[in-house]
Design a protein around this motif. Structure first.
Motif, PDB file in Angstrom:
ATOM      1  N   ARG A 237       0.845  -1.200   0.000  1.00  0.00           N
ATOM      2  CA  ARG A 237       0.000   0.000   0.000  1.00  0.00           C
ATOM      3  C   ARG A 237       0.875   1.243   0.000  1.00  0.00           C
ATOM      4  NH1 ARG A 237      -0.736   3.375   4.290  1.00  0.00           N
ATOM      5  NH2 ARG A 237      -0.051   2.744   6.377  1.00  0.00           N
ATOM      6  N   PRO A 238       0.334   2.383  -0.465  1.00  0.00           N
ATOM      7  CA  PRO A 238       1.128   3.613  -0.408  1.00  0.00           C
ATOM      8  C   PRO A 238       1.191   4.132   1.020  1.00  0.00           C
ATOM      9  CG  PRO A 238      -1.051   4.092  -1.275  1.00  0.00           C
ATOM     10  CD  PRO A 238      -0.971   2.599  -1.122  1.00  0.00           C
ATOM     11  N   ALA A 239       2.337   4.623   1.426  1.00  0.00           N
ATOM     12  CA  ALA A 239       2.504   5.257   2.733  1.00  0.00           C
ATOM     13  C   ALA A 239       2.634   6.752   2.509  1.00  0.00           C
ATOM     14  CB  ALA A 239       3.740   4.711   3.438  1.00  0.00           C
ATOM     15  N   MET A 240       1.851   7.526   3.246  1.00  0.00           N
ATOM     16  CA  MET A 240       1.819   8.970   3.067  1.00  0.00           C
ATOM     17  C   MET A 240       2.796   9.652   4.018  1.00  0.00           C
ATOM     18  SD  MET A 240      -0.310   9.010   0.647  1.00  0.00           S
ATOM     19  CE  MET A 240      -0.402  10.802   0.448  1.00  0.00           C
ATOM     20  N   GLN A 241       3.417  10.733   3.542  1.00  0.00           N
ATOM     21  CA  GLN A 241       4.311  11.487   4.427  1.00  0.00           C
ATOM     22  C   GLN A 241       3.563  12.040   5.631  1.00  0.00           C
ATOM     23  OE1 GLN A 241       6.867  14.379   2.623  1.00  0.00           O
ATOM     24  NE2 GLN A 241       7.945  12.860   1.357  1.00  0.00           N
ATOM     25  N   SER A 242       2.268  12.283   5.481  1.00  0.00           N
ATOM     26  CA  SER A 242       1.483  12.758   6.623  1.00  0.00           C
ATOM     27  C   SER A 242       1.462  11.733   7.749  1.00  0.00           C
ATOM     28  CB  SER A 242       0.054  13.086   6.186  1.00  0.00           C
ATOM     29  OG  SER A 242      -0.566  11.965   5.591  1.00  0.00           O
ATOM     30  N   GLU A 243       1.484  10.445   7.395  1.00  0.00           N
ATOM     31  CA  GLU A 243       1.513   9.394   8.414  1.00  0.00           C
ATOM     32  C   GLU A 243       2.836   9.419   9.181  1.00  0.00           C
ATOM     33  OE1 GLU A 243      -0.578   5.506   7.116  1.00  0.00           O
ATOM     34  OE2 GLU A 243       0.282   6.333   5.275  1.00  0.00           O
ATOM     35  N   PHE A 244       3.922   9.586   8.440  1.00  0.00           N
ATOM     36  CA  PHE A 244       5.232   9.650   9.089  1.00  0.00           C
ATOM     37  C   PHE A 244       5.373  10.932   9.911  1.00  0.00           C
ATOM     38  CE2 PHE A 244       6.133   6.753   5.518  1.00  0.00           C
ATOM     39  CZ  PHE A 244       6.699   5.694   6.217  1.00  0.00           C
ATOM     40  N   ALA A 245       4.825  12.020   9.392  1.00  0.00           N
ATOM     41  CA  ALA A 245       4.895  13.281  10.133  1.00  0.00           C
ATOM     42  C   ALA A 245       4.170  13.171  11.469  1.00  0.00           C
ATOM     43  CB  ALA A 245       4.297  14.412   9.295  1.00  0.00           C
ATOM     44  N   GLU A 246       3.014  12.540  11.459  1.00  0.00           N
ATOM     45  CA  GLU A 246       2.264  12.369  12.710  1.00  0.00           C
ATOM     46  C   GLU A 246       3.054  11.517  13.695  1.00  0.00           C
ATOM     47  OE1 GLU A 246      -2.102  10.762  14.304  1.00  0.00           O
ATOM     48  OE2 GLU A 246      -1.614  10.705  12.154  1.00  0.00           O
ATOM     49  N   ALA A 247       3.663  10.435  13.194  1.00  0.00           N
ATOM     50  CA  ALA A 247       4.429   9.547  14.076  1.00  0.00           C
ATOM     51  C   ALA A 247       5.676  10.238  14.613  1.00  0.00           C
ATOM     52  CB  ALA A 247       4.807   8.271  13.318  1.00  0.00           C
ATOM     53  N   LEU A 248       6.299  11.099  13.790  1.00  0.00           N
ATOM     54  CA  LEU A 248       7.510  11.800  14.205  1.00  0.00           C
ATOM     55  C   LEU A 248       7.212  13.106  14.933  1.00  0.00           C
ATOM     56  CD1 LEU A 248       9.545  11.310  10.899  1.00  0.00           C
ATOM     57  CD2 LEU A 248      10.102  10.271  13.108  1.00  0.00           C
ATOM     58  N   GLN A 249       5.948  13.490  14.930  1.00  0.00           N
ATOM     59  CA  GLN A 249       5.501  14.729  15.566  1.00  0.00           C
ATOM     60  C   GLN A 249       6.192  15.951  14.957  1.00  0.00           C
ATOM     61  OE1 GLN A 249       5.998  14.181  19.835  1.00  0.00           O
ATOM     62  NE2 GLN A 249       4.240  12.823  19.956  1.00  0.00           N
ATOM     63  N   ILE A 250       6.132  16.002  13.635  1.00  0.00           N
ATOM     64  CA  ILE A 250       6.658  17.157  12.918  1.00  0.00           C
ATOM     65  C   ILE A 250       5.564  17.722  12.022  1.00  0.00           C
ATOM     66  CG2 ILE A 250       9.035  16.350  12.990  1.00  0.00           C
ATOM     67  CD1 ILE A 250       8.766  15.414  10.159  1.00  0.00           C
ATOM     68  N   GLU A 251       5.772  18.915  11.516  1.00  0.00           N
ATOM     69  CA  GLU A 251       4.752  19.604  10.750  1.00  0.00           C
ATOM     70  C   GLU A 251       4.668  19.098   9.308  1.00  0.00           C
ATOM     71  OE1 GLU A 251       5.650  23.721  10.922  1.00  0.00           O
ATOM     72  OE2 GLU A 251       5.097  23.941  13.040  1.00  0.00           O
ATOM     73  N   THR A 252       3.520  19.363   8.695  1.00  0.00           N
ATOM     74  CA  THR A 252       3.345  19.088   7.271  1.00  0.00           C
ATOM     75  C   THR A 252       2.965  20.377   6.559  1.00  0.00           C
ATOM     76  OG1 THR A 252       0.990  18.545   7.514  1.00  0.00           O
ATOM     77  CG2 THR A 252       2.579  16.720   7.681  1.00  0.00           C
ATOM     78  N   VAL A 253       3.188  20.380   5.256  1.00  0.00           N
ATOM     79  CA  VAL A 253       2.731  21.466   4.391  1.00  0.00           C
ATOM     80  C   VAL A 253       1.930  20.834   3.269  1.00  0.00           C
ATOM     81  CG1 VAL A 253       4.660  22.989   4.921  1.00  0.00           C
ATOM     82  CG2 VAL A 253       4.876  21.350   3.046  1.00  0.00           C
ATOM     83  N   PRO A 254       1.038  21.593   2.649  1.00  0.00           N
ATOM     84  CA  PRO A 254       0.255  21.028   1.540  1.00  0.00           C
ATOM     85  C   PRO A 254       1.152  20.673   0.359  1.00  0.00           C
ATOM     86  CG  PRO A 254      -0.711  23.079   2.354  1.00  0.00           C
ATOM     87  CD  PRO A 254       0.658  22.976   2.967  1.00  0.00           C
ATOM     88  N   GLY A 255       0.610  19.822  -0.504  1.00  0.00           N
ATOM     89  CA  GLY A 255       1.306  19.507  -1.742  1.00  0.00           C
ATOM     90  C   GLY A 255       1.893  18.114  -1.740  1.00  0.00           C
ATOM     91  N   GLY A 256       2.576  17.799  -2.827  1.00  0.00           N
ATOM     92  CA  GLY A 256       3.159  16.474  -2.999  1.00  0.00           C
ATOM     93  C   GLY A 256       2.355  15.660  -3.990  1.00  0.00           C
TER      94      GLY A 256
END
Length: 295
Positions: A237-256
């Motif tokens: 399955r595809p893994a989204m950077q938003s999932e990793f960001a949540e786990a790492l507790q870092i911010e996201t920006v739109p796009g990609g």
């Protein structure tokens, strides 16, 4: 006993661990590294081996009763592409020579998700015809060549070839500053007290945690029967950077953008493989590992 070349590298070590968990005896080879990961220490037999040394490679068969080979050894390209291709092709041919000489049951060898480069489908499955496309890296070019070389070298030998089209794999033992995956460098930055750049919420694609990749390869190597020669190895399955960001507790920006991932239906059907690590669980496991280990 199952031989895993490159068995102290990231994918090789996790493959060896999974084989041990399945009750197999394992001998791993390594050319340069002498550091045995804690999860293999005292359980897998370790042999120093330059796989380009045919005599030394074949001598392993005199010391061990090897029933299967998982060939994962490889080098990193430097400035001379011909030297790189010569080194890794020699290692492959020696491994194939050993497989035929020892009459092993299966010969599994690393290919790559990169062989699908040029296909527009998503997900990528094993039935797709590989296109004639410019490849992104010398390693991918070699992995694509591995497939026909292996098939033809083992034809008529009784050895079952398994071509492992391995996805974007990361995890314990990966270079912590790897340019091929953003998670280890991000964890390194967080350990240093730095705040890495935000991740793009819409970015995603193929991702597989190394213990899952190792277990998939181990299941393919030990399955009672297999219906195919080519298998995708990944999470399916595809893994989204938003999932990793949540786990790492870092911010996201739109796009990609969403890039293709590997379909693992064939792998699951023939071995029962189901990934154990979603991105959040993989990050938690990896952070805990890195808190005690440098890579």
């Amino acid at each position: 006993m199952i031989l895993v070349t490159g068995g102290l590298g990231m994918i090789g070590a996790h493959t060896a661990r999974a084989l041990l968990d399945l009750g197999q005896q394992v001998v791993v080879t390594s050319h340069r590294s002498t550091d045995v990961p804690s999860f293999l220490a005292g359980e897998a037999t370790v042999e120093r081996l330059d796989v380009t040394d045919r005599e030394a490679f074949l001598a392993l068969g005199q010391r061990y009763e090897i029933t299967d080979i998982v060939h994962l050894a490889g080098s990193i390209p430097a400035d001379d592409p011909v030297a790189y291709f010569r080194t890794d092709t020699t290692g492959l041919l020696n491994a194939l020579d050993a497989a035929r000489s020892w009459n092993v049951r299966r010969f599994a060898v690393a290919s790559s998700i990169g062989v699908y480069t040029g296909r527009s489908e998503n997900p990528w499955h094993e039935g797709l015809e590989l296109p004639d496309a410019e490849l992104p890296h010398l390693i991918v070019a070699f992995k694509k060549a591995v497939e026909p070389l292996t098939i033809h070298a083992l034809q008529g030998s009784g050895v079952h070839p398994i071509l492992l089209r391995i996805g974007s794999t990361w995890g314990p033992l990966m270079d912590p500053e790897s340019p091929f995956n953003f998670v280890p460098p991000y964890v390194s930055a967080l350990q240093r007290g730095e705040q890495p750049a935000p991740l793009r919420a819409g970015e995603g694609g193929d991702s597989c945690y190394a213990p899952d990749a190792g277990r998939a390869i181990a299941l393919l190597t030990t399955a009672e029967t297999l219906n195919h020669t080519i298998y995708n190895v990944s999470s399916g399955r595809p893994a989204m950077q938003s999932e990793f960001a949540e786990a790492l507790q870092i911010e996201t920006v739109p796009g990609g953008q969403l890039t293709p991932h590997l379909d693992i239906s064939r792998l699951t059907a023939d071995t029962g493989f189901i990934p154990q690590y979603e991105p959040s669980a993989a990050v938690a496991h990896y952070v805990a590992w890195r808190s005690k280990n440098p890579r």
